[in-house]
Design a protein around this motif. Structure first.
Motif, PDB file in Angstrom:
ATOM      1  N   TRP A   1     -10.983 -25.579  19.782  1.00 17.02           N
ATOM      2  CA  TRP A   1     -10.640 -26.413  18.630  1.00 17.02           C
ATOM      3  C   TRP A   1      -9.773 -25.692  17.612  1.00 17.02           C
ATOM      4  N   CYS A   2      -9.482 -24.415  17.836  1.00 19.66           N
ATOM      5  CA  CYS A   2      -8.533 -23.741  16.954  1.00 19.66           C
ATOM      6  C   CYS A   2      -7.998 -22.482  17.601  1.00 19.66           C
ATOM      7  N   VAL A   3      -6.888 -22.018  17.058  1.00 14.44           N
ATOM      8  CA  VAL A   3      -6.338 -20.699  17.368  1.00 14.44           C
ATOM      9  C   VAL A   3      -6.266 -19.952  16.044  1.00 14.44           C
ATOM     10  N   SER A   4      -6.836 -18.754  15.990  1.00 12.85           N
ATOM     11  CA  SER A   4      -6.845 -17.984  14.751  1.00 12.85           C
ATOM     12  C   SER A   4      -6.094 -16.671  14.933  1.00 12.85           C
ATOM     13  N   ALA A   5      -5.446 -16.247  13.861  1.00 15.24           N
ATOM     14  CA  ALA A   5      -4.718 -14.973  13.862  1.00 15.24           C
ATOM     15  C   ALA A   5      -5.611 -13.808  13.448  1.00 15.24           C
ATOM     16  N   TRP A   6      -6.886 -14.068  13.213  1.00 19.45           N
ATOM     17  CA  TRP A   6      -7.760 -13.119  12.526  1.00 19.45           C
ATOM     18  C   TRP A   6      -8.855 -12.550  13.437  1.00 19.45           C
ATOM     19  N   ASN A   7      -9.120 -11.241  13.281  1.00 24.09           N
ATOM     20  CA  ASN A   7     -10.269 -10.587  13.926  1.00 24.09           C
ATOM     21  C   ASN A   7     -11.172 -10.050  12.820  1.00 24.09           C
ATOM     22  N   ASP A   8     -12.361 -10.628  12.675  1.00 20.12           N
ATOM     23  CA  ASP A   8     -13.284 -10.201  11.623  1.00 20.12           C
ATOM     24  C   ASP A   8     -13.668  -8.733  11.742  1.00 20.12           C
ATOM     25  N   ASN A   9     -13.672  -8.221  12.967  1.00 22.00           N
ATOM     26  CA  ASN A   9     -13.975  -6.805  13.199  1.00 22.00           C
ATOM     27  C   ASN A   9     -12.705  -6.037  13.546  1.00 22.00           C
ATOM     28  N   GLY A  10     -11.630  -6.342  12.829  1.00 22.33           N
ATOM     29  CA  GLY A  10     -10.318  -5.788  13.164  1.00 22.33           C
ATOM     30  C   GLY A  10      -9.960  -4.499  12.472  1.00 22.33           C
ATOM     31  N   ARG A  11     -10.954  -3.718  12.061  1.00 16.54           N
ATOM     32  CA  ARG A  11     -10.655  -2.424  11.436  1.00 16.54           C
ATOM     33  C   ARG A  11     -10.207  -1.414  12.489  1.00 16.54           C
ATOM     34  N   ASP A  12      -9.476  -0.391  12.047  1.00 13.56           N
ATOM     35  CA  ASP A  12      -8.899   0.601  12.969  1.00 13.56           C
ATOM     36  C   ASP A  12      -9.908   1.172  13.944  1.00 13.56           C
ATOM     37  N   ALA A  13     -11.085   1.533  13.462  1.00 14.43           N
ATOM     38  CA  ALA A  13     -12.076   2.208  14.307  1.00 14.43           C
ATOM     39  C   ALA A  13     -12.669   1.282  15.358  1.00 14.43           C
ATOM     40  N   LEU A  14     -12.483  -0.025  15.219  1.00 15.37           N
ATOM     41  CA  LEU A  14     -13.155  -0.981  16.097  1.00 15.37           C
ATOM     42  C   LEU A  14     -12.224  -1.662  17.087  1.00 15.37           C
ATOM     43  N   ILE A  15     -10.935  -1.368  17.035  1.00 12.08           N
ATOM     44  CA  ILE A  15      -9.972  -2.023  17.909  1.00 12.08           C
ATOM     45  C   ILE A  15      -9.223  -1.002  18.752  1.00 12.08           C
ATOM     46  N   ASP A  16      -8.592  -1.498  19.801  1.00 12.22           N
ATOM     47  CA  ASP A  16      -7.774  -0.649  20.663  1.00 12.22           C
ATOM     48  C   ASP A  16      -6.317  -0.823  20.244  1.00 12.22           C
ATOM     49  N   PRO A  17      -5.744   0.148  19.545  1.00 13.50           N
ATOM     50  CA  PRO A  17      -4.376  -0.008  19.029  1.00 13.50           C
ATOM     51  C   PRO A  17      -3.321  -0.092  20.119  1.00 13.50           C
ATOM     52  N   SER A  18      -3.683   0.296  21.342  1.00 18.66           N
ATOM     53  CA  SER A  18      -2.715   0.240  22.439  1.00 18.66           C
ATOM     54  C   SER A  18      -2.739  -1.103  23.165  1.00 18.66           C
ATOM     55  N   LYS A  19      -3.609  -2.021  22.725  1.00 16.15           N
ATOM     56  CA  LYS A  19      -3.762  -3.295  23.433  1.00 16.15           C
ATOM     57  C   LYS A  19      -3.491  -4.479  22.497  1.00 16.15           C
ATOM     58  N   ALA A  20      -2.297  -4.476  21.926  1.00 15.64           N
ATOM     59  CA  ALA A  20      -1.934  -5.551  20.995  1.00 15.64           C
ATOM     60  C   ALA A  20      -1.878  -6.909  21.680  1.00 15.64           C
ATOM     61  N   GLU A  21      -1.792  -6.921  23.017  1.00 15.01           N
ATOM     62  CA  GLU A  21      -1.693  -8.191  23.739  1.00 15.01           C
ATOM     63  C   GLU A  21      -3.057  -8.809  24.050  1.00 15.01           C
ATOM     64  N   LEU A  22      -4.145  -8.104  23.761  1.00 17.76           N
ATOM     65  CA  LEU A  22      -5.475  -8.605  24.107  1.00 17.76           C
ATOM     66  C   LEU A  22      -5.838  -9.832  23.276  1.00 17.76           C
ATOM     67  N   LEU A  23      -6.322 -10.871  23.969  1.00 15.51           N
ATOM     68  CA  LEU A  23      -6.763 -12.104  23.319  1.00 15.51           C
ATOM     69  C   LEU A  23      -8.151 -12.463  23.835  1.00 15.51           C
ATOM     70  N   TYR A  24      -8.922 -13.127  22.987  1.00 17.69           N
ATOM     71  CA  TYR A  24     -10.299 -13.467  23.323  1.00 17.69           C
ATOM     72  C   TYR A  24     -10.600 -14.912  22.923  1.00 17.69           C
ATOM     73  N   ARG A  25     -11.645 -15.452  23.511  1.00 18.68           N
ATOM     74  CA  ARG A  25     -12.274 -16.657  23.001  1.00 18.68           C
ATOM     75  C   ARG A  25     -13.408 -16.235  22.070  1.00 18.68           C
ATOM     76  N   THR A  26     -13.657 -17.021  21.031  1.00 15.99           N
ATOM     77  CA  THR A  26     -14.766 -16.748  20.129  1.00 15.99           C
ATOM     78  C   THR A  26     -15.411 -18.053  19.698  1.00 15.99           C
ATOM     79  N   ASP A  27     -16.748 -18.033  19.570  1.00 16.21           N
ATOM     80  CA  ASP A  27     -17.475 -19.201  19.094  1.00 16.21           C
ATOM     81  C   ASP A  27     -17.552 -19.233  17.570  1.00 16.21           C
ATOM     82  N   PHE A  28     -17.114 -18.161  16.925  1.00 18.15           N
ATOM     83  CA  PHE A  28     -17.159 -18.081  15.470  1.00 18.15           C
ATOM     84  C   PHE A  28     -15.821 -18.561  14.920  1.00 18.15           C
TER      85      PHE A  28
END
Length: 432
Positions: free
Chosen positions: A222-249
């Motif tokens: 029902w939506c596409v979001s540009a945002w990752n709530d846990n998108g801080r540097d320590a929690l993401i893979d900076p080499s995988k900018a192409e990674l996309l996920y489904r989320t229920d939130f």
């Protein structure tokens, strides 16, 4: 089709204004008699205010019709004649929700800098609050944006204990009005909503254009979001900018919806706290959103109705993507539910099950993972999330970024799934 619909809207608006004008003259012309007279005067005053609002709206529609017509003509010259059945769908408008922050300039500068086509991505700035200085900033962009103004600026009657939340009521009212303008006045079939304190990434437009067909074709989204709530540097893979996920939130903060969804939501739109309302099961209906590994928006607005809630602790540390990913050239069908769930469940529950202490000390763990930490209750989720550095709050039982109860992130360079036991079936709304 668009011109015909616009003419019908204008005709309807004219008739409505004319009818209310006649009613107003009639009411004012009758002599007041006691309480009945007082009531009629009050009614006449209300009609006069409503009539003034409709006049303002009609002027806005008229002033922007010419601009949108010129944009369409330019698009036809560069792209060739557009078929009626795809004309509206081909355009992805950007709706900027603004109020009294002159820093909207930062948002607009980035949007205009990165958009590949003014015709394909018209920017509509909807301003509430009536703030003159902010209005001057927006108007300075001329025909680069369409500036519309919320005509209803009065305070909203709320119960005494909600007076401090007046801002949230006005925001919900503004969203409803602005989205109705996009879908009904401007006859668009989709929209990407950003707020005046968001800065976008270089591939922001590419991201939404590529994901529009997925959103359109999968009824479990029902939506596409540009945002990752846990998108801080320590929690993401900076080499995988192409990674996309489904989320229920429901993430918000730069998100796309279709007109069909607005037609569903608008009749029951809430008077306040619209984003948490969206997260309730009655609205979500087990549907999901798409979100990125690395956010395509960041917020720089510490000051607002939420008084900086979460900003200092989380939001200021969210990383904005800087690498352009050519999403439109990629096969994104893996995001369709049937394909995605099969791969996702296999990846999560084949990951090595470890204790949180193993991750925190990590001496004997070999390789980058993935690893799985299992929670079984609301309290255990919150304790593990807090200790691993991810957001621990839940809305209607759904954790931020969660999909099927699973939160995916990096911890000290290792992929981790914070997950419920295998065989998960549904969220417990009491976990809130």
């Amino acid at each position: 089709m668009v011109r015909k619909k616009s003419s019908l809207i204008l005709c309807g608006a004219f008739l409505f204004v004319a009818w209310n004008a006649l009613l107003l003259l009639y009411l004012w012309g009758r002599p007041p008699i006691g309480r009945l007279g007082d009531e009629m005067i009050r009614l006449a005053e209300e009609v006069e205010v409503h009539l003034d609002t409709q006049k303002k709206l009609l002027k806005q529609i008229e002033s922007h019709r010419a601009v949108w017509a010129r944009q369409k003509d330019r698009l036809q010259k560069t792209q060739g004649p557009l078929r009626n059945d795809v004309d509206v769908e081909f355009i992805i408008p950007i709706l900027v929700i603004a109020c009294d922050r002159v820093t909207v300039k930062r948002s607009l500068d980035r949007l205009i800098m990165y958009r590949p086509s003014a015709e394909l991505y018209p920017i509509i700035v909807s301003q509430d609050c009536g703030h003159a200085e902010t209005a001057r900033v927006i108007s300075s962009y001329g025909e680069q944006v369409t500036h519309i103004k919320q005509p209803e600026l009065s305070d909203i009657k709320v119960r005494p204990e909600h007076r401090k939340f007046q801002g949230y009521y006005k925001i919900a009212r503004h969203y409803r009005w602005a989205l109705n303008q996009v879908f009904h006045t401007f006859s668009q079939s989709t929209v990407v909503i950003v707020e005046d304190d968001l800065e976008v990434a270089p591939d922001f437009f590419e991201y939404f254009r590529a994901l529009y067909p997925i959103l359109r074709s999968d009824p479990t989204l029902w939506c596409v979001s540009a945002w990752n709530d846990n998108g801080r540097d320590a929690l993401i893979d900076p080499s995988k900018a192409e990674l996309l996920y489904r989320t229920d939130f429901f993430p918000g903060l730069g998100w796309m919806l279709l007109k069909e969804l607005w037609d569903e939501l608008e009749p029951k739109w809430p008077s306040a706290f619209w984003d948490d309302w969206m997260r309730q099961p009655e609205q979500r209906k087990n549907r999901s959103c798409i979100r990125p590994e690395i956010s395509r928006t960041i917020t720089f607005g510490r000051k607002g109705v939420s008084l900086g809630q979460f900003f200092d602790q989380y939001l200021r540390y969210i990383r904005l993507n800087t690498e352009f990913v050519p999403f439109t050239k990629q096969d994104l069908s893996f995001l369709l539910k049937e394909k995605y769930d099969e791969i996702f469940i296999q990846e999560v529950y084949s990951a090595t099950l470890v204790k949180i202490e193993d991750l925190q000390h990590g001496g004997h763990l070999k390789g980058p993972g993935p690893y799985r930490v299992q929670y079984s209750s609301r309290d255990s989720f919150k304790v593990f999330a807090r200790n691993l550095g991810v957001m621990d709050d839940l809305k209607s039982g759904v954790p931020r970024t969660g999909y099927r109860g699973v939160v995916s992130f990096l911890h000290r360079g290792r992929r981790v799934f914070l997950a419920p036991p295998e065989g998960w079936t549904q969220y417990d709304i009491s976990w809130s």
